[in-house]
Design a protein around this motif. Structure first.
Motif, short mmCIF file in Angstrom:
data_model
loop_
_atom_site.label_atom_id
_atom_site.label_comp_id
_atom_site.label_asym_id
_atom_site.label_seq_id
_atom_site.Cartn_x
_atom_site.Cartn_y
_atom_site.Cartn_z
N THR A 1 0.83 -1.20 0.00
CA THR A 1 0.00 0.00 0.00
C THR A 1 0.87 1.25 0.00
O THR A 1 1.95 1.27 0.59
N GLY A 2 0.31 2.25 -0.64
CA GLY A 2 0.98 3.54 -0.66
C GLY A 2 0.28 4.57 0.22
O GLY A 2 0.73 5.72 0.31
N LYS A 3 -0.82 4.16 0.83
CA LYS A 3 -1.57 5.06 1.69
C LYS A 3 -1.11 4.91 3.14
O LYS A 3 -1.10 3.81 3.69
N ALA A 4 -0.79 6.05 3.74
CA ALA A 4 -0.30 6.01 5.12
C ALA A 4 -1.39 5.54 6.08
O ALA A 4 -1.10 4.84 7.06
N THR B 1 -1.31 0.40 9.09
CA THR B 1 -1.57 -0.41 10.29
C THR B 1 -2.65 -1.46 10.04
O THR B 1 -2.61 -2.56 10.61
N ARG B 2 -3.59 -1.15 9.13
CA ARG B 2 -4.68 -2.10 8.84
C ARG B 2 -4.16 -3.28 8.01
O ARG B 2 -4.52 -4.44 8.27
N PRO C 1 12.22 -15.34 3.08
CA PRO C 1 13.54 -15.49 3.70
C PRO C 1 14.17 -14.18 4.14
O PRO C 1 15.02 -14.17 5.04
N GLY C 2 13.75 -13.10 3.56
CA GLY C 2 14.30 -11.80 3.92
C GLY C 2 13.42 -10.69 3.39
O GLY C 2 12.39 -10.93 2.73
N PRO C 3 13.79 -9.46 3.62
CA PRO C 3 12.97 -8.34 3.13
C PRO C 3 12.95 -8.30 1.60
O PRO C 3 13.87 -8.75 0.93
N ILE C 4 11.87 -7.75 1.07
CA ILE C 4 11.76 -7.59 -0.38
C ILE C 4 11.96 -6.12 -0.78
O ILE C 4 11.87 -5.79 -1.97
N ALA C 5 12.24 -5.28 0.20
CA ALA C 5 12.49 -3.85 -0.07
C ALA C 5 13.06 -3.24 1.22
O ALA C 5 13.31 -3.95 2.22
N ASN C 6 13.27 -1.93 1.20
CA ASN C 6 13.73 -1.20 2.38
C ASN C 6 12.57 -0.39 2.93
O ASN C 6 12.18 0.64 2.36
N PRO C 7 11.95 -0.86 4.00
CA PRO C 7 10.76 -0.18 4.52
C PRO C 7 11.12 1.12 5.23
O PRO C 7 12.22 1.26 5.80
N GLY C 8 10.17 2.05 5.23
CA GLY C 8 10.35 3.30 5.95
C GLY C 8 9.96 3.17 7.41
O GLY C 8 9.46 2.13 7.86
N ARG C 9 10.18 4.24 8.16
CA ARG C 9 9.88 4.21 9.58
C ARG C 9 8.40 3.97 9.84
O ARG C 9 8.04 3.26 10.79
N ALA C 10 7.50 4.52 9.01
CA ALA C 10 6.06 4.38 9.24
C ALA C 10 5.63 2.92 9.12
O ALA C 10 4.80 2.43 9.90
N SER C 11 6.16 2.19 8.14
CA SER C 11 5.80 0.77 7.99
C SER C 11 6.34 -0.05 9.13
O SER C 11 5.69 -1.00 9.61
N LEU C 12 7.55 0.27 9.62
CA LEU C 12 8.09 -0.43 10.78
C LEU C 12 7.22 -0.21 12.01
O LEU C 12 6.94 -1.15 12.77
N GLU C 13 6.79 1.02 12.20
CA GLU C 13 5.90 1.32 13.33
C GLU C 13 4.57 0.59 13.19
O GLU C 13 4.00 0.11 14.19
N ALA D 1 -7.52 -4.44 -3.98
CA ALA D 1 -7.53 -3.06 -4.47
C ALA D 1 -8.94 -2.63 -4.82
O ALA D 1 -9.76 -3.43 -5.29
N ASP D 2 -9.23 -1.37 -4.57
CA ASP D 2 -10.56 -0.82 -4.87
C ASP D 2 -10.58 0.05 -6.11
O ASP D 2 -11.61 0.64 -6.44
N GLY D 3 -9.47 0.16 -6.80
CA GLY D 3 -9.43 0.95 -8.02
C GLY D 3 -9.13 2.42 -7.81
O GLY D 3 -9.00 3.17 -8.78
N THR D 4 -9.03 2.88 -6.57
CA THR D 4 -8.75 4.29 -6.29
C THR D 4 -7.38 4.50 -5.62
O THR D 4 -7.08 5.59 -5.16
N GLY D 5 -6.59 3.45 -5.55
CA GLY D 5 -5.30 3.53 -4.87
C GLY D 5 -5.34 2.95 -3.49
O GLY D 5 -4.28 2.77 -2.87
N GLY D 6 -6.53 2.61 -3.02
CA GLY D 6 -6.66 2.00 -1.70
C GLY D 6 -7.11 0.56 -1.81
O GLY D 6 -6.99 -0.08 -2.85
N HIS D 7 -7.59 0.02 -0.68
CA HIS D 7 -8.00 -1.37 -0.63
C HIS D 7 -9.34 -1.51 0.09
O HIS D 7 -9.72 -0.65 0.87
#
Length: 492
Positions: free
Chosen positions: A348-351, A355-356, A414-426, A441-447
């Motif tokens: 997801t790209g939505k902040a 958490t959801r 087996p390991g990370p697939i990218a470098n997550p930011g602080r918000a995703s870690l939290e 996906a709902d077609g608007t950028g969200g889920h």
């Protein structure tokens, strides 16, 4: 103090007054003798004449005594006047000059040698006849050592005055406004000496005199504290301010931004494309070991230094967040926290959804359900380079077994697939507390989230309808654009 000649003049006047008194007494005696009674009177009254004669003798004696008393009183008055006149010589001099009687040759003063001297006035008497000779020069003053020491002292004094003047001029020049008319950026490379820096600053018209700047920096003992970097100097900056800027190390800061969710391969490309960073970067860092952020750096920073900064920031962030994680997470190590956060970051790209989404994956791990995340499938096929944008995910991709395909493997990758930011870690450390197990996906950028498989399948059908409509719209648009081009060609 009254001069001796004044005393002599006063004595002469006293002698003169005494002689005058004596003469007056003699004249009085002569007059009294002339006033004797005639013979006729004596004959007529012999007895009375004797009495008269005796009375006259007594009166003559009284007159003589009175005249002597007057003379003595005059003498004493003269002496008192002489004593009281010693306090004011100037007034006495004037009085004597005006009242002194003419003195003839007989009253001339005779010196000890017999020479006759003409009397002088009181003012003339106190003046020296010849000026005293000047004092003779001391033999010690003319000594060669004294002359040499005087010469040395004079030279040293002149040198001190000259040095003081030079220092004053140098200090004023060092603190006064400089010649720079507009902002200018100067790059100071590492290992550059003070002399070279001063020469560059003068050539770029930042300072007016490199010699004064060189000595000024050394006098302030800042020559070993100059730091390399890229510095921005404002108009009119003084040499003092230039020195402070160079020693502070506050050079111009550039920035490089690494988006959240970039793979280490993509971060490597970002660093290599930056023209300000220096040095090679041969190896690609391990996945999930860098923290995506915007980093400030000064010119001259190497790419290896930047990678180290990103890795240090990642380690600090993970350690802080791991200490604040929820107690019931199905994660055993900080590395597993990073791995799940990288999957959430790519989903997801939505902040507001992080958490959801993290809650859905935590629920799946707790119930032993496969994560079934499309980004893990893509990473298993294409690695850190990522899927081409025009290539969709096929059903065969989901069925293809790889180490990272969560449709095929249980649990985490087996390991990370990218470098997550602080918000995703939290988000992973403290996920939402829900019963949701699915999202699509709902077609608007969200889920759209659901708790049951039936709800999820309905959401998937809606999503596929939306995706089908998009594909048809894109094809129609492509057809229209191609037909428009053909019409233009036929019209030509």
């Amino acid at each position: 103090m009254v001069d001796g000649k004044d005393d002599k003049d006063k004595l002469q006047e006293e002698q003169k007054s005494e002689s005058e008194v004596t003469q007056d007494t003699e004249k009085t005696a002569e007059k009294s003798s002339e006033t004797k009674p005639s013979d006729k009177t004596d004959k007529d009254s012999p007895a009375s004449s004797d009495d008269d004669a005796s009375k006259k003798d007594d009166s003559d004696k009284e007159a003589a005594t009175a005249s002597k008393d007057e003379a003595s009183s005059a003498k004493s008055a003269k002496e008192e006047e002489t004593v009281t006149s010693t306090g004011d010589t100037s007034s006495n001099d004037k009085a004597e000059e005006s009242e002194a009687p003419d003195v003839g040759p007989t009253s001339a003063m005779v010196s000890d040698t017999g020479e006759v001297k003409t009397p002088k006035s009181a003012r003339q008497a106190i003046e020296p006849e010849t000026p005293p000779p000047p004092p003779t020069r001391s033999e010690a003053v003319r000594h060669p050592i004294v002359v040499f020491m005087n010469f040395v002292i004079t030279v040293v004094l002149l040198a001190v005055i000259g040095i003081g003047g030079v220092l004053y001029y140098g200090k004023q020049t060092f603190i006064e406004e400089g010649p720079l008319k507009q902002e200018k950026t100067i790059l100071v490379s590492g290992g550059t000496g003070l002399g070279t820096i001063a020469e560059i600053l003068e050539r770029q018209n930042v300072i007016s005199d490199q010699t004064i700047f060189n000595y000024g920096v050394q006098i302030y003992r800042q020559d070993t504290k100059l730091k390399a970097g890229e510095y921005l100097f404002s108009p009119g900056v003084s040499m003092m301010q230039v020195m402070q800027i160079l020693t502070s190390g506050k050079s111009i800061l550039h920035s490089v931004t690494v988006p959240e969710g970039y793979t280490s391969y993509q971060i490597h490309q970002v660093l290599m494309d930056n023209d300000i960073l220096m040095g090679p970067l041969d190896e690609i860092p391990a996945e999930g070991t860098l923290l995506p952020e915007t980093y400030k750096f000064a010119r001259g920073t190497t790419r290896k230094e930047m990678v180290k900064r990103m890795a240090d920031a990642h380690d600090r962030a993970v350690a802080e967040i791991w200490d604040r994680r929820a107690a019931d997470l199905p994660l055993k190590t900080p590395e597993e926290l990073v791995t799940l956060a990288s999957i959430v970051e790519k989903e997801t790209g939505k902040a507001s959804e992080r958490t959801r989404v993290a809650g859905v994956f935590i629920n799946r791990l707790n119930q032993g359900i496969r994560l079934q995340s499309d980004p893990t499938v893509i990473y298993g096929i294409f690695g850190g380079k990522g899927k081409p944008k025009d290539r969709p995910i096929f059903r065969s991709d989901l069925d293809k077994k790889t180490d990272y395909n969560t449709y095929q493997i249980p649990g985490l990758t087996p390991g990370p697939i990218a470098n997550p930011g602080r918000a995703s870690l939290e988000a992973v450390a403290n996920p939402s507390r829900t019963k949701e197990l699915f999202f699509v996906a709902d077609g608007t950028g969200g889920h759209v989230f659901s708790e049951t498989l039936k709800q999820h399948n309905d959401n998937v059908r809606r999503w596929r309808e939306i995706e089908k409509q998009r594909i048809e719209a894109a094809k129609q648009k492509e057809t229209e654009s191609s037909e428009g081009g053909d019409q233009e060609q036929s019209a030509e």
